[in-house]
Design a protein around this motif. Structure first.
Motif, PDB file in Angstrom:
ATOM      1  N   SER A   1      25.105  66.803  10.060  1.00  0.00           N
ATOM      2  CA  SER A   1      23.704  67.112   9.809  1.00  0.00           C
ATOM      3  C   SER A   1      23.422  67.551   8.376  1.00  0.00           C
ATOM      4  O   SER A   1      22.280  67.496   7.918  1.00  0.00           O
ATOM      5  CB  SER A   1      23.229  68.222  10.763  1.00  0.00           C
ATOM      6  OG  SER A   1      23.305  67.801  12.095  1.00  0.00           O
ATOM      7  N   GLY A   2      24.441  68.004   7.688  1.00  0.00           N
ATOM      8  CA  GLY A   2      24.236  68.469   6.310  1.00  0.00           C
ATOM      9  C   GLY A   2      25.559  68.662   5.603  1.00  0.00           C
ATOM     10  O   GLY A   2      26.562  69.006   6.235  1.00  0.00           O
ATOM     11  N   ILE A   3      25.574  68.430   4.305  1.00  0.00           N
ATOM     12  CA  ILE A   3      26.762  68.592   3.469  1.00  0.00           C
ATOM     13  C   ILE A   3      26.411  69.522   2.307  1.00  0.00           C
ATOM     14  O   ILE A   3      25.323  69.422   1.723  1.00  0.00           O
ATOM     15  CB  ILE A   3      27.246  67.243   2.911  1.00  0.00           C
ATOM     16  CG1 ILE A   3      27.782  66.359   4.028  1.00  0.00           C
ATOM     17  CG2 ILE A   3      28.317  67.431   1.842  1.00  0.00           C
ATOM     18  CD1 ILE A   3      29.131  66.760   4.541  1.00  0.00           C
TER      19      ILE A   3
ATOM     20  N   GLY B   1      28.281  76.635   2.242  1.00  0.00           N
ATOM     21  CA  GLY B   1      27.675  76.698   3.562  1.00  0.00           C
ATOM     22  C   GLY B   1      26.165  76.760   3.516  1.00  0.00           C
ATOM     23  O   GLY B   1      25.479  76.100   4.314  1.00  0.00           O
ATOM     24  N   MET B   2      25.626  77.536   2.587  1.00  0.00           N
ATOM     25  CA  MET B   2      24.175  77.649   2.467  1.00  0.00           C
ATOM     26  C   MET B   2      23.551  76.303   2.107  1.00  0.00           C
ATOM     27  O   MET B   2      22.505  75.915   2.645  1.00  0.00           O
ATOM     28  CB  MET B   2      23.820  78.698   1.414  1.00  0.00           C
ATOM     29  CG  MET B   2      22.322  78.956   1.282  1.00  0.00           C
ATOM     30  SD  MET B   2      21.567  79.549   2.824  1.00  0.00           S
ATOM     31  CE  MET B   2      22.275  81.211   2.904  1.00  0.00           C
ATOM     32  N   ARG B   3      24.197  75.558   1.216  1.00  0.00           N
ATOM     33  CA  ARG B   3      23.667  74.250   0.830  1.00  0.00           C
ATOM     34  C   ARG B   3      23.728  73.258   1.987  1.00  0.00           C
ATOM     35  O   ARG B   3      22.831  72.428   2.150  1.00  0.00           O
ATOM     36  CB  ARG B   3      24.422  73.733  -0.394  1.00  0.00           C
ATOM     37  CG  ARG B   3      24.064  74.514  -1.650  1.00  0.00           C
ATOM     38  CD  ARG B   3      25.044  74.334  -2.782  1.00  0.00           C
ATOM     39  NE  ARG B   3      24.710  75.257  -3.873  1.00  0.00           N
ATOM     40  CZ  ARG B   3      25.543  75.637  -4.829  1.00  0.00           C
ATOM     41  NH1 ARG B   3      26.793  75.165  -4.855  1.00  0.00           N
ATOM     42  NH2 ARG B   3      25.152  76.477  -5.777  1.00  0.00           N
ATOM     43  N   ALA B   4      24.771  73.353   2.799  1.00  0.00           N
ATOM     44  CA  ALA B   4      24.851  72.491   3.973  1.00  0.00           C
ATOM     45  C   ALA B   4      23.744  72.827   4.973  1.00  0.00           C
ATOM     46  O   ALA B   4      23.115  71.932   5.555  1.00  0.00           O
ATOM     47  CB  ALA B   4      26.218  72.625   4.632  1.00  0.00           C
ATOM     48  N   LEU B   5      23.488  74.113   5.174  1.00  0.00           N
ATOM     49  CA  LEU B   5      22.408  74.531   6.070  1.00  0.00           C
ATOM     50  C   LEU B   5      21.050  74.065   5.559  1.00  0.00           C
ATOM     51  O   LEU B   5      20.204  73.603   6.334  1.00  0.00           O
ATOM     52  CB  LEU B   5      22.410  76.063   6.202  1.00  0.00           C
ATOM     53  CG  LEU B   5      23.497  76.670   7.079  1.00  0.00           C
ATOM     54  CD1 LEU B   5      23.554  78.175   6.875  1.00  0.00           C
ATOM     55  CD2 LEU B   5      23.246  76.344   8.538  1.00  0.00           C
ATOM     56  N   GLU B   6      20.846  74.181   4.259  1.00  0.00           N
ATOM     57  CA  GLU B   6      19.566  73.751   3.677  1.00  0.00           C
ATOM     58  C   GLU B   6      19.358  72.263   3.873  1.00  0.00           C
ATOM     59  O   GLU B   6      18.250  71.815   4.214  1.00  0.00           O
ATOM     60  CB  GLU B   6      19.537  74.112   2.189  1.00  0.00           C
ATOM     61  CG  GLU B   6      19.424  75.602   1.922  1.00  0.00           C
ATOM     62  CD  GLU B   6      19.595  75.957   0.452  1.00  0.00           C
ATOM     63  OE1 GLU B   6      19.920  75.048  -0.351  1.00  0.00           O
ATOM     64  OE2 GLU B   6      19.408  77.136   0.098  1.00  0.00           O
ATOM     65  N   GLN B   7      20.414  71.464   3.668  1.00  0.00           N
ATOM     66  CA  GLN B   7      20.262  70.021   3.854  1.00  0.00           C
ATOM     67  C   GLN B   7      20.009  69.684   5.317  1.00  0.00           C
ATOM     68  O   GLN B   7      19.247  68.762   5.635  1.00  0.00           O
ATOM     69  CB  GLN B   7      21.500  69.277   3.359  1.00  0.00           C
ATOM     70  CG  GLN B   7      21.312  67.765   3.367  1.00  0.00           C
ATOM     71  CD  GLN B   7      22.528  67.031   2.870  1.00  0.00           C
ATOM     72  OE1 GLN B   7      23.393  66.669   3.663  1.00  0.00           O
ATOM     73  NE2 GLN B   7      22.615  66.807   1.574  1.00  0.00           N
ATOM     74  N   ALA B   8      20.632  70.434   6.227  1.00  0.00           N
ATOM     75  CA  ALA B   8      20.422  70.187   7.654  1.00  0.00           C
ATOM     76  C   ALA B   8      19.072  70.686   8.144  1.00  0.00           C
ATOM     77  O   ALA B   8      18.649  70.347   9.255  1.00  0.00           O
ATOM     78  CB  ALA B   8      21.534  70.856   8.459  1.00  0.00           C
ATOM     79  N   GLY B   9      18.412  71.493   7.338  1.00  0.00           N
ATOM     80  CA  GLY B   9      17.126  72.050   7.747  1.00  0.00           C
ATOM     81  C   GLY B   9      17.252  73.072   8.856  1.00  0.00           C
ATOM     82  O   GLY B   9      16.368  73.187   9.712  1.00  0.00           O
ATOM     83  N   LEU B  10      18.356  73.836   8.823  1.00  0.00           N
ATOM     84  CA  LEU B  10      18.622  74.823   9.870  1.00  0.00           C
ATOM     85  C   LEU B  10      18.675  76.226   9.297  1.00  0.00           C
ATOM     86  O   LEU B  10      19.200  76.441   8.198  1.00  0.00           O
ATOM     87  CB  LEU B  10      19.965  74.527  10.554  1.00  0.00           C
ATOM     88  CG  LEU B  10      20.047  73.280  11.433  1.00  0.00           C
ATOM     89  CD1 LEU B  10      21.477  73.068  11.893  1.00  0.00           C
ATOM     90  CD2 LEU B  10      19.108  73.389  12.626  1.00  0.00           C
ATOM     91  N   GLN B  11      18.161  77.179  10.042  1.00  0.00           N
ATOM     92  CA  GLN B  11      18.316  78.582   9.698  1.00  0.00           C
ATOM     93  C   GLN B  11      19.702  79.054  10.143  1.00  0.00           C
ATOM     94  O   GLN B  11      20.276  78.515  11.098  1.00  0.00           O
ATOM     95  CB  GLN B  11      17.233  79.419  10.379  1.00  0.00           C
ATOM     96  CG  GLN B  11      15.829  79.121   9.877  1.00  0.00           C
ATOM     97  CD  GLN B  11      15.685  79.410   8.395  1.00  0.00           C
ATOM     98  OE1 GLN B  11      16.097  80.470   7.910  1.00  0.00           O
ATOM     99  NE2 GLN B  11      15.115  78.455   7.665  1.00  0.00           N
TER     100      GLN B  11
END
Length: 352
Positions: free
Chosen positions: A4-6, A88-98
Protein backbone atom coordinates in the motif's frame (compact mmCIF):
# COMPACT_ATOMS: atom_id res chain seq x y z
CA UNK A 1 -1.21 -9.26 0.39
CA UNK A 2 -0.83 -5.85 -1.24
CA UNK A 3 1.84 -3.17 -1.00
CA UNK A 4 0.00 0.00 0.00
CA UNK A 5 2.92 2.37 0.47
CA UNK A 6 6.72 2.56 0.26
CA UNK A 7 9.04 4.87 2.19
CA UNK A 8 12.80 5.27 2.45
CA UNK A 9 15.19 7.35 4.53
CA UNK A 10 18.93 8.07 4.62
CA UNK A 11 21.11 10.28 6.85
CA UNK A 12 21.55 13.83 5.52
CA UNK A 13 25.30 13.67 4.96
CA UNK A 14 26.44 12.28 1.61
CA UNK A 15 30.04 11.31 0.92
CA UNK A 16 31.66 10.65 -2.45
CA UNK A 17 33.97 7.65 -2.69
CA UNK A 18 36.84 10.06 -3.42
CA UNK A 19 36.05 11.81 -0.11
CA UNK A 20 36.35 8.44 1.63
CA UNK A 21 39.77 7.76 0.06
CA UNK A 22 41.11 11.13 1.16
CA UNK A 23 39.79 10.65 4.70
CA UNK A 24 41.34 7.17 4.86
CA UNK A 25 44.74 8.53 3.81
CA UNK A 26 44.60 11.15 6.55
CA UNK A 27 43.50 8.75 9.27
CA UNK A 28 45.65 6.85 11.77
CA UNK A 29 44.34 3.64 10.22
CA UNK A 30 46.27 4.31 7.01
CA UNK A 31 49.52 3.90 8.90
CA UNK A 32 48.24 0.89 10.83
CA UNK A 33 47.37 -1.07 7.70
CA UNK A 34 49.83 -2.40 5.17
CA UNK A 35 50.55 -1.62 1.49
CA UNK A 36 48.20 -4.35 0.26
CA UNK A 37 45.34 -2.83 2.24
CA UNK A 38 46.15 0.59 0.77
CA UNK A 39 46.04 -0.87 -2.73
CA UNK A 40 42.70 -2.62 -2.15
CA UNK A 41 41.03 0.47 -0.70
CA UNK A 42 42.41 2.70 -3.45
CA UNK A 43 41.19 0.35 -6.18
CA UNK A 44 37.69 0.13 -4.70
CA UNK A 45 37.33 3.83 -3.93
CA UNK A 46 38.93 5.38 -7.00
CA UNK A 47 38.00 2.98 -9.80
CA UNK A 48 34.54 2.26 -11.15
CA UNK A 49 32.92 -0.02 -8.59
CA UNK A 50 29.33 0.91 -9.39
CA UNK A 51 29.11 3.29 -6.42
CA UNK A 52 29.54 7.05 -6.53
CA UNK A 53 28.38 8.09 -3.06
CA UNK A 54 26.99 6.86 0.23
CA UNK A 55 24.93 8.46 2.98
CA UNK A 56 26.48 7.82 6.40
CA UNK A 57 25.27 8.68 9.90
CA UNK A 58 28.35 10.80 10.55
CA UNK A 59 28.99 14.50 10.93
CA UNK A 60 32.38 14.02 9.27
CA UNK A 61 34.32 11.16 7.74
CA UNK A 62 36.87 11.42 10.52
CA UNK A 63 34.26 9.82 12.79
CA UNK A 64 34.19 6.62 10.75
CA UNK A 65 37.69 5.80 11.96
CA UNK A 66 36.65 5.93 15.62
CA UNK A 67 36.25 2.17 15.81
CA UNK A 68 35.45 0.86 19.27
CA UNK A 69 32.40 -0.99 20.67
CA UNK A 70 30.95 1.90 22.68
CA UNK A 71 31.18 4.43 19.83
CA UNK A 72 29.59 2.03 17.35
CA UNK A 73 26.84 1.06 19.78
CA UNK A 74 25.97 4.73 20.42
CA UNK A 75 25.85 5.38 16.68
CA UNK A 76 23.36 2.59 16.15
CA UNK A 77 21.16 3.59 19.09
CA UNK A 78 21.07 7.21 17.94
CA UNK A 79 20.37 6.67 14.26
CA UNK A 80 18.60 3.35 13.69
CA UNK A 81 15.28 4.29 15.39
CA UNK A 82 15.22 7.70 13.66
CA UNK A 83 15.89 6.33 10.19
CA UNK A 84 13.31 3.57 10.64
CA UNK A 85 10.74 6.07 11.90
CA UNK A 86 11.27 8.41 8.94
CA UNK A 87 10.96 5.60 6.39
CA UNK A 88 7.86 4.29 8.15
CA UNK A 89 6.21 7.70 8.20
CA UNK A 90 6.76 8.12 4.46
CA UNK A 91 5.28 4.70 3.79
CA UNK A 92 2.21 5.59 5.88
CA UNK A 93 1.82 8.89 4.05
CA UNK A 94 1.93 7.18 0.66
CA UNK A 95 -0.61 4.60 1.83
CA UNK A 96 -2.88 7.35 3.09
CA UNK A 97 -3.12 5.74 6.53
CA UNK A 98 -2.96 7.19 10.01
CA UNK A 99 -0.56 5.42 12.41
CA UNK A 100 -3.38 3.97 14.49
CA UNK A 101 -4.50 1.88 11.48
CA UNK A 102 -1.36 -0.26 11.68
CA UNK A 103 -1.97 -3.57 13.47
CA UNK A 104 1.57 -4.99 13.49
CA UNK A 105 5.14 -3.89 12.88
CA UNK A 106 8.06 -6.07 11.78
CA UNK A 107 11.55 -4.57 12.04
CA UNK A 108 14.73 -6.18 10.67
CA UNK A 109 18.35 -5.19 11.20
CA UNK A 110 21.77 -6.82 11.43
CA UNK A 111 24.06 -3.86 12.23
CA UNK A 112 23.21 -3.36 15.90
CA UNK A 113 21.29 -4.69 18.87
CA UNK A 114 18.73 -3.19 21.22
CA UNK A 115 16.76 -4.75 24.06
CA UNK A 116 13.90 -3.93 24.15
CA UNK A 117 14.04 -4.18 20.38
CA UNK A 118 13.90 -1.56 17.66
CA UNK A 119 10.22 -2.26 17.02
CA UNK A 120 9.23 -0.54 20.26
CA UNK A 121 11.28 2.55 19.48
CA UNK A 122 9.85 2.78 15.97
CA UNK A 123 6.29 2.23 17.20
CA UNK A 124 6.79 5.03 19.73
CA UNK A 125 8.29 7.36 17.13
CA UNK A 126 5.40 6.80 14.76
CA UNK A 127 2.67 6.96 17.39
CA UNK A 128 1.44 3.41 16.76
CA UNK A 129 -1.12 1.85 19.11
CA UNK A 130 -0.02 0.38 22.43
CA UNK A 131 -1.67 -2.97 21.58
CA UNK A 132 0.23 -3.39 18.32
CA UNK A 133 1.87 -6.72 17.54
CA UNK A 134 5.62 -6.04 17.37
CA UNK A 135 8.30 -8.32 15.95
CA UNK A 136 12.08 -7.90 15.77
CA UNK A 137 14.05 -9.99 13.27
CA UNK A 138 17.84 -10.10 13.44
CA UNK A 139 20.75 -11.91 11.83
CA UNK A 140 19.45 -12.19 8.26
CA UNK A 141 21.84 -9.67 6.74
CA UNK A 142 21.17 -8.24 3.29
CA UNK A 143 18.45 -10.83 2.66
CA UNK A 144 16.15 -9.72 5.49
CA UNK A 145 13.52 -7.69 3.60
CA UNK A 146 11.67 -10.63 2.08
CA UNK A 147 11.52 -12.78 5.24
CA UNK A 148 10.22 -9.65 6.94
CA UNK A 149 7.48 -9.30 4.33
CA UNK A 150 6.65 -13.01 4.45
CA UNK A 151 5.97 -12.72 8.18
CA UNK A 152 3.68 -9.80 7.39
CA UNK A 153 1.94 -11.94 4.78
CA UNK A 154 1.35 -14.69 7.35
CA UNK A 155 -0.20 -12.20 9.77
CA UNK A 156 -2.46 -10.82 7.04
CA UNK A 157 -3.45 -14.26 5.73
CA UNK A 158 -4.35 -15.35 9.26
CA UNK A 159 -6.67 -12.32 9.37
CA UNK A 160 -4.97 -11.11 12.54
CA UNK A 161 -4.17 -7.79 10.87
CA UNK A 162 -5.44 -5.48 8.17
CA UNK A 163 -2.22 -3.49 7.80
CA UNK A 164 1.35 -4.42 8.75
CA UNK A 165 4.33 -2.05 8.67
CA UNK A 166 7.47 -3.74 7.35
CA UNK A 167 10.77 -1.96 8.16
CA UNK A 168 14.41 -2.75 7.44
CA UNK A 169 17.06 -0.41 8.83
CA UNK A 170 20.83 -0.66 8.71
CA UNK A 171 23.43 1.68 10.18
CA UNK A 172 26.38 0.06 8.46
CA UNK A 173 28.68 2.78 9.81
CA UNK A 174 27.86 1.30 13.25
CA UNK A 175 29.30 -2.02 12.11
CA UNK A 176 32.61 -0.60 10.91
CA UNK A 177 35.70 -2.78 11.19
CA UNK A 178 39.11 -2.43 9.55
CA UNK A 179 42.02 -4.79 9.12
CA UNK A 180 44.25 -6.03 6.30
CA UNK A 181 41.77 -8.63 5.04
CA UNK A 182 40.59 -7.65 1.51
CA UNK A 183 37.01 -8.72 2.19
CA UNK A 184 36.83 -6.55 5.29
CA UNK A 185 38.23 -3.55 3.41
CA UNK A 186 35.90 -4.00 0.45
CA UNK A 187 32.92 -4.18 2.83
CA UNK A 188 33.99 -0.93 4.46
CA UNK A 189 33.97 0.72 1.04
CA UNK A 190 30.60 -0.61 -0.16
CA UNK A 191 27.99 -0.16 2.55
CA UNK A 192 25.83 2.86 3.32
CA UNK A 193 23.23 3.73 5.96
CA UNK A 194 19.50 3.81 5.38
CA UNK A 195 16.03 2.43 6.05
CA UNK A 196 13.17 1.17 3.93
CA UNK A 197 9.56 0.58 4.88
CA UNK A 198 6.40 -0.78 3.31
CA UNK A 199 2.79 -0.78 4.42
CA UNK A 200 1.43 -4.24 3.60
CA UNK A 201 -2.33 -4.69 3.54
CA UNK A 202 -4.90 -7.43 3.27
CA UNK A 203 -6.78 -5.48 0.59
CA UNK A 204 -5.50 -3.04 -2.06
CA UNK A 205 -5.56 0.70 -1.45
CA UNK A 206 -7.08 2.95 -4.09
CA UNK A 207 -4.54 5.69 -3.31
CA UNK A 208 -1.60 3.85 -4.88
CA UNK A 209 -0.72 1.59 -7.79
CA UNK A 210 -2.04 -1.93 -7.22
CA UNK A 211 0.85 -4.20 -6.17
CA UNK A 212 -0.15 -7.75 -5.26
CA UNK A 213 2.18 -10.30 -3.66
CA UNK A 214 1.37 -13.47 -5.62
CA UNK A 215 3.95 -16.09 -4.63
CA UNK A 216 7.31 -16.41 -2.89
CA UNK A 217 10.12 -18.86 -2.19
CA UNK A 218 13.27 -19.12 -0.05
CA UNK A 219 16.53 -21.05 -0.22
CA UNK A 220 19.10 -21.32 2.58
CA UNK A 221 22.39 -23.11 1.91
CA UNK A 222 24.15 -23.63 5.24
CA UNK A 223 27.19 -25.20 3.54
CA UNK A 224 28.04 -21.73 2.18
CA UNK A 225 27.41 -19.89 5.45
CA UNK A 226 31.04 -18.80 5.82
CA UNK A 227 31.11 -17.15 2.39
CA UNK A 228 29.19 -14.12 3.73
CA UNK A 229 28.55 -13.46 7.39
CA UNK A 230 29.28 -11.32 10.44
CA UNK A 231 31.56 -12.61 13.15
CA UNK A 232 32.18 -11.09 16.58
CA UNK A 233 35.71 -9.87 17.16
CA UNK A 234 36.88 -7.59 19.99
CA UNK A 235 33.25 -6.84 20.83
CA UNK A 236 32.48 -5.63 17.30
CA UNK A 237 30.94 -6.99 14.11
CA UNK A 238 33.49 -8.02 11.48
CA UNK A 239 32.11 -8.71 8.00
CA UNK A 240 33.37 -11.76 6.14
CA UNK A 241 33.06 -11.26 2.39
CA UNK A 242 34.54 -13.78 -0.05
CA UNK A 243 35.12 -13.81 -3.80
CA UNK A 244 32.43 -16.47 -4.27
CA UNK A 245 29.57 -14.14 -3.31
CA UNK A 246 28.62 -12.82 -6.80
CA UNK A 247 28.22 -16.30 -8.24
CA UNK A 248 26.59 -17.67 -5.12
CA UNK A 249 24.06 -14.85 -5.35
CA UNK A 250 23.37 -15.50 -9.02
CA UNK A 251 23.05 -19.28 -8.63
CA UNK A 252 20.73 -19.09 -5.63
CA UNK A 253 18.68 -16.25 -7.11
CA UNK A 254 18.09 -18.22 -10.30
CA UNK A 255 17.08 -21.35 -8.37
CA UNK A 256 14.48 -19.40 -6.39
CA UNK A 257 13.22 -17.61 -9.49
CA UNK A 258 12.85 -20.82 -11.51
CA UNK A 259 10.90 -22.55 -8.76
CA UNK A 260 8.34 -19.74 -8.51
CA UNK A 261 8.03 -19.34 -12.28
CA UNK A 262 7.39 -23.07 -12.74
CA UNK A 263 4.75 -23.00 -10.04
CA UNK A 264 3.11 -19.90 -11.51
CA UNK A 265 3.29 -20.94 -15.16
CA UNK A 266 5.09 -17.72 -16.13
CA UNK A 267 8.03 -17.47 -18.53
CA UNK A 268 11.13 -15.52 -17.53
CA UNK A 269 10.75 -13.07 -20.41
CA UNK A 270 7.32 -12.12 -19.05
CA UNK A 271 8.97 -10.33 -16.10
CA UNK A 272 8.56 -6.62 -16.82
CA UNK A 273 10.56 -5.24 -13.87
CA UNK A 274 13.43 -6.71 -11.85
CA UNK A 275 13.60 -5.49 -8.25
CA UNK A 276 16.90 -7.02 -7.17
CA UNK A 277 19.23 -6.54 -4.26
CA UNK A 278 22.64 -5.37 -5.50
CA UNK A 279 25.51 -6.53 -3.34
CA UNK A 280 27.85 -4.64 -5.64
CA UNK A 281 28.83 -4.16 -9.27
CA UNK A 282 30.14 -7.73 -9.60
CA UNK A 283 26.91 -9.14 -8.18
CA UNK A 284 24.85 -7.28 -10.78
CA UNK A 285 27.15 -8.53 -13.55
CA UNK A 286 26.74 -12.11 -12.30
CA UNK A 287 22.95 -11.74 -12.22
CA UNK A 288 22.87 -10.37 -15.77
CA UNK A 289 24.90 -13.32 -17.06
CA UNK A 290 23.00 -15.96 -15.11
CA UNK A 291 19.53 -14.63 -15.95
CA UNK A 292 20.38 -13.84 -19.58
CA UNK A 293 19.28 -10.23 -19.22
CA UNK A 294 21.05 -6.95 -19.99
CA UNK A 295 21.96 -3.91 -17.91
CA UNK A 296 18.67 -2.19 -18.76
CA UNK A 297 16.71 -4.81 -16.84
CA UNK A 298 18.71 -4.10 -13.66
CA UNK A 299 18.82 -0.32 -14.13
CA UNK A 300 16.95 0.44 -10.92
CA UNK A 301 19.26 -1.71 -8.82
CA UNK A 302 22.31 -0.17 -10.52
CA UNK A 303 21.00 3.36 -9.96
CA UNK A 304 20.37 2.79 -6.25
CA UNK A 305 23.80 1.19 -5.85
CA UNK A 306 25.40 4.19 -7.56
CA UNK A 307 23.62 6.76 -5.40
CA UNK A 308 23.54 5.01 -2.01
CA UNK A 309 25.93 2.07 -2.00
CA UNK A 310 24.88 -1.30 -0.61
CA UNK A 311 22.21 -0.57 2.00
CA UNK A 312 22.00 -4.20 3.10
CA UNK A 313 18.45 -5.24 4.01
CA UNK A 314 16.94 -1.82 3.21
CA UNK A 315 18.15 -1.85 -0.39
CA UNK A 316 15.21 -3.52 -2.15
CA UNK A 317 12.74 -0.96 -0.78
CA UNK A 318 14.77 1.73 -2.56
CA UNK A 319 14.75 -0.30 -5.79
CA UNK A 320 11.00 -0.90 -5.62
CA UNK A 321 10.41 2.78 -4.94
CA UNK A 322 12.60 3.74 -7.91
CA UNK A 323 10.66 1.45 -10.26
CA UNK A 324 7.34 2.86 -9.08
CA UNK A 325 8.51 6.46 -9.39
CA UNK A 326 9.66 5.72 -12.94
CA UNK A 327 6.24 4.26 -13.72
CA UNK A 328 7.79 0.98 -14.83
CA UNK A 329 5.49 -1.14 -17.04
CA UNK A 330 2.93 -3.22 -15.19
CA UNK A 331 2.65 -6.97 -15.19
CA UNK A 332 4.81 -9.52 -13.42
CA UNK A 333 7.62 -8.01 -11.31
CA UNK A 334 10.33 -10.05 -9.59
CA UNK A 335 11.52 -8.99 -6.13
CA UNK A 336 14.59 -10.73 -4.70
CA UNK A 337 17.05 -10.36 -1.82
CA UNK A 338 20.01 -12.50 -0.81
CA UNK A 339 22.80 -12.47 1.73
CA UNK A 340 24.15 -14.07 4.88
CA UNK A 341 23.32 -17.71 5.35
CA UNK A 342 23.91 -18.14 2.39
CA UNK A 343 20.27 -17.28 1.84
CA UNK A 344 18.13 -16.10 -1.03
CA UNK A 345 14.47 -15.11 -1.22
CA UNK A 346 12.19 -14.11 -4.07
CA UNK A 347 8.63 -12.95 -4.61
CA UNK A 348 6.44 -12.63 -7.68
CA UNK A 349 4.45 -9.40 -7.72
CA UNK A 350 1.55 -8.47 -9.97
CA UNK A 351 1.60 -4.73 -10.63
CA UNK A 352 -1.26 -2.98 -12.42
Amino acid sequence: MYVSGIGTAVPPNRYLKSDCWEAFQESDWFQRLGPRAHAVAKAVLLRDNGIEARHLALDSLEEVFQIDPDTLDRRFIEHAPALARDAGMRALEQAGLQPERIDAIVVSTCTGYLCPGLSGYVAEGLGLRADIQAFDLVGQGCAAALPNMRLASALLDAEQCSHVLSVCVEVCSAAMYLDDDPGVLISACLFGDGAGAAVLSRRPRETVRRIEWRDSESLINQTKREALMFEQRSGMLRNILTRDVPWLAADHAEAVLNKVLRRSGIERDAISAWIMHAGGRDVLAALEKKFGIDKHHLRYSAAMLRDYGNLSSAFVYFVLQAALEDDAPGGAWWLSSFGAGFSCHGALLQVD
